[in-house]
Scaffold this motif. Structure first.
Motif, PDB file in Angstrom:
ATOM      1  N   PHE A  47      10.053 -11.275 -11.343  1.00 41.88           N
ATOM      2  CA  PHE A  47       9.730 -11.865 -10.045  1.00 41.88           C
ATOM      3  C   PHE A  47       8.573 -11.097  -9.420  1.00 41.88           C
ATOM      4  O   PHE A  47       8.508  -9.870  -9.520  1.00 41.88           O
ATOM      5  CB  PHE A  47      10.968 -11.790  -9.136  1.00 41.88           C
ATOM      6  N   ILE A  48       7.678 -11.816  -8.754  1.00 35.37           N
ATOM      7  CA  ILE A  48       6.572 -11.195  -8.033  1.00 35.37           C
ATOM      8  C   ILE A  48       6.687 -11.610  -6.578  1.00 35.37           C
ATOM      9  O   ILE A  48       6.652 -12.801  -6.259  1.00 35.37           O
ATOM     10  CB  ILE A  48       5.204 -11.622  -8.618  1.00 35.37           C
ATOM     11  N   GLN A  49       6.844 -10.615  -5.709  1.00 42.18           N
ATOM     12  CA  GLN A  49       7.092 -10.862  -4.292  1.00 42.18           C
ATOM     13  C   GLN A  49       5.925 -10.354  -3.453  1.00 42.18           C
ATOM     14  O   GLN A  49       5.569  -9.175  -3.535  1.00 42.18           O
ATOM     15  CB  GLN A  49       8.379 -10.142  -3.891  1.00 42.18           C
ATOM     16  N   PRO A  50       5.321 -11.205  -2.624  1.00 41.80           N
ATOM     17  CA  PRO A  50       4.245 -10.725  -1.745  1.00 41.80           C
ATOM     18  C   PRO A  50       4.824  -9.845  -0.641  1.00 41.80           C
ATOM     19  O   PRO A  50       5.909 -10.115  -0.123  1.00 41.80           O
ATOM     20  CB  PRO A  50       3.643 -12.009  -1.175  1.00 41.80           C
ATOM     21  N   LEU A  51       4.104  -8.788  -0.306  1.00 45.65           N
ATOM     22  CA  LEU A  51       4.527  -7.899   0.773  1.00 45.65           C
ATOM     23  C   LEU A  51       3.469  -7.921   1.874  1.00 45.65           C
ATOM     24  O   LEU A  51       2.290  -7.734   1.609  1.00 45.65           O
ATOM     25  CB  LEU A  51       4.675  -6.457   0.270  1.00 45.65           C
ATOM     26  N   GLU A  52       3.919  -8.127   3.098  1.00 45.51           N
ATOM     27  CA  GLU A  52       3.002  -8.077   4.228  1.00 45.51           C
ATOM     28  C   GLU A  52       3.788  -7.784   5.498  1.00 45.51           C
ATOM     29  O   GLU A  52       5.009  -7.902   5.529  1.00 45.51           O
ATOM     30  CB  GLU A  52       2.212  -9.382   4.354  1.00 45.51           C
ATOM     31  N   GLY A  53       3.084  -7.367   6.513  1.00 43.66           N
ATOM     32  CA  GLY A  53       3.706  -7.117   7.811  1.00 43.66           C
ATOM     33  C   GLY A  53       4.783  -6.059   7.777  1.00 43.66           C
ATOM     34  O   GLY A  53       4.640  -4.998   7.165  1.00 43.66           O
ATOM     35  N   ASN A  54       5.894  -6.363   8.460  1.00 44.88           N
ATOM     36  CA  ASN A  54       7.007  -5.414   8.566  1.00 44.88           C
ATOM     37  C   ASN A  54       7.627  -5.084   7.216  1.00 44.88           C
ATOM     38  O   ASN A  54       8.081  -3.965   6.991  1.00 44.88           O
ATOM     39  CB  ASN A  54       8.089  -5.960   9.506  1.00 44.88           C
ATOM     40  N   HIS A  55       7.659  -6.059   6.332  1.00 45.92           N
ATOM     41  CA  HIS A  55       8.246  -5.813   5.005  1.00 45.92           C
ATOM     42  C   HIS A  55       7.425  -4.773   4.248  1.00 45.92           C
ATOM     43  O   HIS A  55       7.971  -3.864   3.624  1.00 45.92           O
ATOM     44  CB  HIS A  55       8.308  -7.122   4.220  1.00 45.92           C
ATOM     45  N   LEU A  56       6.104  -4.870   4.307  1.00 45.68           N
ATOM     46  CA  LEU A  56       5.232  -3.899   3.650  1.00 45.68           C
ATOM     47  C   LEU A  56       5.410  -2.520   4.276  1.00 45.68           C
ATOM     48  O   LEU A  56       5.517  -1.518   3.565  1.00 45.68           O
ATOM     49  CB  LEU A  56       3.768  -4.344   3.741  1.00 45.68           C
ATOM     50  N   GLU A  57       5.462  -2.452   5.591  1.00 43.47           N
ATOM     51  CA  GLU A  57       5.657  -1.165   6.265  1.00 43.47           C
ATOM     52  C   GLU A  57       6.988  -0.535   5.877  1.00 43.47           C
ATOM     53  O   GLU A  57       7.069   0.678   5.671  1.00 43.47           O
ATOM     54  CB  GLU A  57       5.565  -1.342   7.785  1.00 43.47           C
ATOM     55  N   TYR A  58       8.040  -1.345   5.776  1.00 50.69           N
ATOM     56  CA  TYR A  58       9.344  -0.829   5.372  1.00 50.69           C
ATOM     57  C   TYR A  58       9.270  -0.228   3.964  1.00 50.69           C
ATOM     58  O   TYR A  58       9.787   0.866   3.717  1.00 50.69           O
ATOM     59  CB  TYR A  58      10.401  -1.938   5.419  1.00 50.69           C
ATOM     60  N   GLU A  59       8.648  -0.958   3.040  1.00 51.10           N
ATOM     61  CA  GLU A  59       8.526  -0.461   1.665  1.00 51.10           C
ATOM     62  C   GLU A  59       7.754   0.862   1.624  1.00 51.10           C
ATOM     63  O   GLU A  59       8.108   1.763   0.880  1.00 51.10           O
ATOM     64  CB  GLU A  59       7.836  -1.495   0.772  1.00 51.10           C
ATOM     65  N   LYS A  60       6.716   0.977   2.431  1.00 54.38           N
ATOM     66  CA  LYS A  60       5.918   2.209   2.461  1.00 54.38           C
ATOM     67  C   LYS A  60       6.726   3.390   2.979  1.00 54.38           C
ATOM     68  O   LYS A  60       6.570   4.517   2.513  1.00 54.38           O
ATOM     69  CB  LYS A  60       4.676   2.020   3.326  1.00 54.38           C
ATOM     70  N   GLU A  61       7.598   3.137   3.942  1.00 49.58           N
ATOM     71  CA  GLU A  61       8.361   4.219   4.572  1.00 49.58           C
ATOM     72  C   GLU A  61       9.651   4.568   3.840  1.00 49.58           C
ATOM     73  O   GLU A  61      10.094   5.706   3.899  1.00 49.58           O
ATOM     74  CB  GLU A  61       8.705   3.833   6.017  1.00 49.58           C
ATOM     75  N   HIS A  62      10.280   3.615   3.161  1.00 52.71           N
ATOM     76  CA  HIS A  62      11.618   3.835   2.636  1.00 52.71           C
ATOM     77  C   HIS A  62      11.730   3.799   1.117  1.00 52.71           C
ATOM     78  O   HIS A  62      12.831   3.846   0.576  1.00 52.71           O
ATOM     79  CB  HIS A  62      12.582   2.803   3.228  1.00 52.71           C
ATOM     80  N   THR A  63      10.631   3.682   0.415  1.00 52.43           N
ATOM     81  CA  THR A  63      10.691   3.687  -1.043  1.00 52.43           C
ATOM     82  C   THR A  63       9.631   4.639  -1.579  1.00 52.43           C
ATOM     83  O   THR A  63       8.841   5.189  -0.825  1.00 52.43           O
ATOM     84  CB  THR A  63      10.430   2.281  -1.635  1.00 52.43           C
ATOM     85  N   ASN A  64       9.628   4.793  -2.861  1.00 50.90           N
ATOM     86  CA  ASN A  64       8.613   5.608  -3.516  1.00 50.90           C
ATOM     87  C   ASN A  64       7.380   4.727  -3.721  1.00 50.90           C
ATOM     88  O   ASN A  64       7.047   4.346  -4.830  1.00 50.90           O
ATOM     89  CB  ASN A  64       9.157   6.140  -4.846  1.00 50.90           C
ATOM     90  N   PHE A  65       6.718   4.389  -2.621  1.00 48.17           N
ATOM     91  CA  PHE A  65       5.608   3.429  -2.627  1.00 48.17           C
ATOM     92  C   PHE A  65       4.347   4.057  -3.210  1.00 48.17           C
ATOM     93  O   PHE A  65       3.826   5.032  -2.701  1.00 48.17           O
ATOM     94  CB  PHE A  65       5.320   2.943  -1.203  1.00 48.17           C
ATOM     95  N   GLU A  66       3.894   3.465  -4.321  1.00 49.80           N
ATOM     96  CA  GLU A  66       2.648   3.904  -4.950  1.00 49.80           C
ATOM     97  C   GLU A  66       2.049   2.714  -5.673  1.00 49.80           C
ATOM     98  O   GLU A  66       2.703   2.089  -6.516  1.00 49.80           O
ATOM     99  CB  GLU A  66       2.929   5.026  -5.949  1.00 49.80           C
ATOM    100  N   LEU A  67       0.805   2.385  -5.340  1.00 42.02           N
ATOM    101  CA  LEU A  67       0.149   1.257  -5.979  1.00 42.02           C
ATOM    102  C   LEU A  67      -0.227   1.608  -7.416  1.00 42.02           C
ATOM    103  O   LEU A  67      -0.749   2.684  -7.683  1.00 42.02           O
ATOM    104  CB  LEU A  67      -1.123   0.867  -5.228  1.00 42.02           C
ATOM    105  N   VAL A  68       0.055   0.690  -8.328  1.00 41.61           N
ATOM    106  CA  VAL A  68      -0.289   0.866  -9.738  1.00 41.61           C
ATOM    107  C   VAL A  68      -1.661   0.262  -9.957  1.00 41.61           C
ATOM    108  O   VAL A  68      -1.969  -0.819  -9.462  1.00 41.61           O
ATOM    109  CB  VAL A  68       0.751   0.145 -10.640  1.00 41.61           C
ATOM    110  N   GLU A  69      -2.493   0.989 -10.689  1.00 36.11           N
ATOM    111  CA  GLU A  69      -3.822   0.489 -11.030  1.00 36.11           C
ATOM    112  C   GLU A  69      -3.981   0.519 -12.543  1.00 36.11           C
ATOM    113  O   GLU A  69      -3.634   1.498 -13.187  1.00 36.11           O
ATOM    114  CB  GLU A  69      -4.916   1.354 -10.397  1.00 36.11           C
ATOM    115  N   PHE A  70      -4.492  -0.560 -13.087  1.00 36.51           N
ATOM    116  CA  PHE A  70      -4.766  -0.641 -14.516  1.00 36.51           C
ATOM    117  C   PHE A  70      -6.259  -0.616 -14.704  1.00 36.51           C
ATOM    118  O   PHE A  70      -6.999  -1.327 -14.041  1.00 36.51           O
ATOM    119  CB  PHE A  70      -4.193  -1.929 -15.113  1.00 36.51           C
ATOM    120  N   ASN A  71      -6.721   0.214 -15.628  1.00 35.27           N
ATOM    121  CA  ASN A  71      -8.170   0.314 -15.893  1.00 35.27           C
ATOM    122  C   ASN A  71      -8.532  -0.373 -17.178  1.00 35.27           C
ATOM    123  O   ASN A  71      -7.893  -0.445 -18.117  1.00 35.27           O
ATOM    124  CB  ASN A  71      -8.609   1.776 -15.950  1.00 35.27           C
TER     125      ASN A  71
END
Length: 71
Positions: A47-71
């Motif tokens: 599943f791919i879930q878009p994150l924005e607004g309050n949901h994105l802020e919650y994920e940043k504060e309460h999870t091990n939030f780190e953006l994955v980058e592929f080169n």
């Protein structure tokens, strides 16, 4: 946009809820995000879930939030 992607480590096995993992990726669309992940990994994307607004802020504060980058 930032997406939260739920996946299994390997496509060979049936998905099991207990083994579901997640990652965060920035992409133009969920289709592009899926393409990037499948080109660089062997993950079985559930599943791919878009994150924005309050949901994105919650994920940043309460999870091990780190953006994955592929080169």
């Amino acid at each position: 946009m930032i997406y939260k992607v739920y996946y299994q480590e390997d496509k060979k096995f049936s998905p099991q809820r207990e083994k579901t993992q997640s990652l965060y990726i920035e992409s133009d669309s969920p289709i592009t995000a899926r393409r990037l992940i499948t080109e660089h990994t062997n993950y079985n994307i559930e599943f791919i879930q878009p994150l924005e607004g309050n949901h994105l802020e919650y994920e940043k504060e309460h999870t091990n939030f780190e953006l994955v980058e592929f080169n």
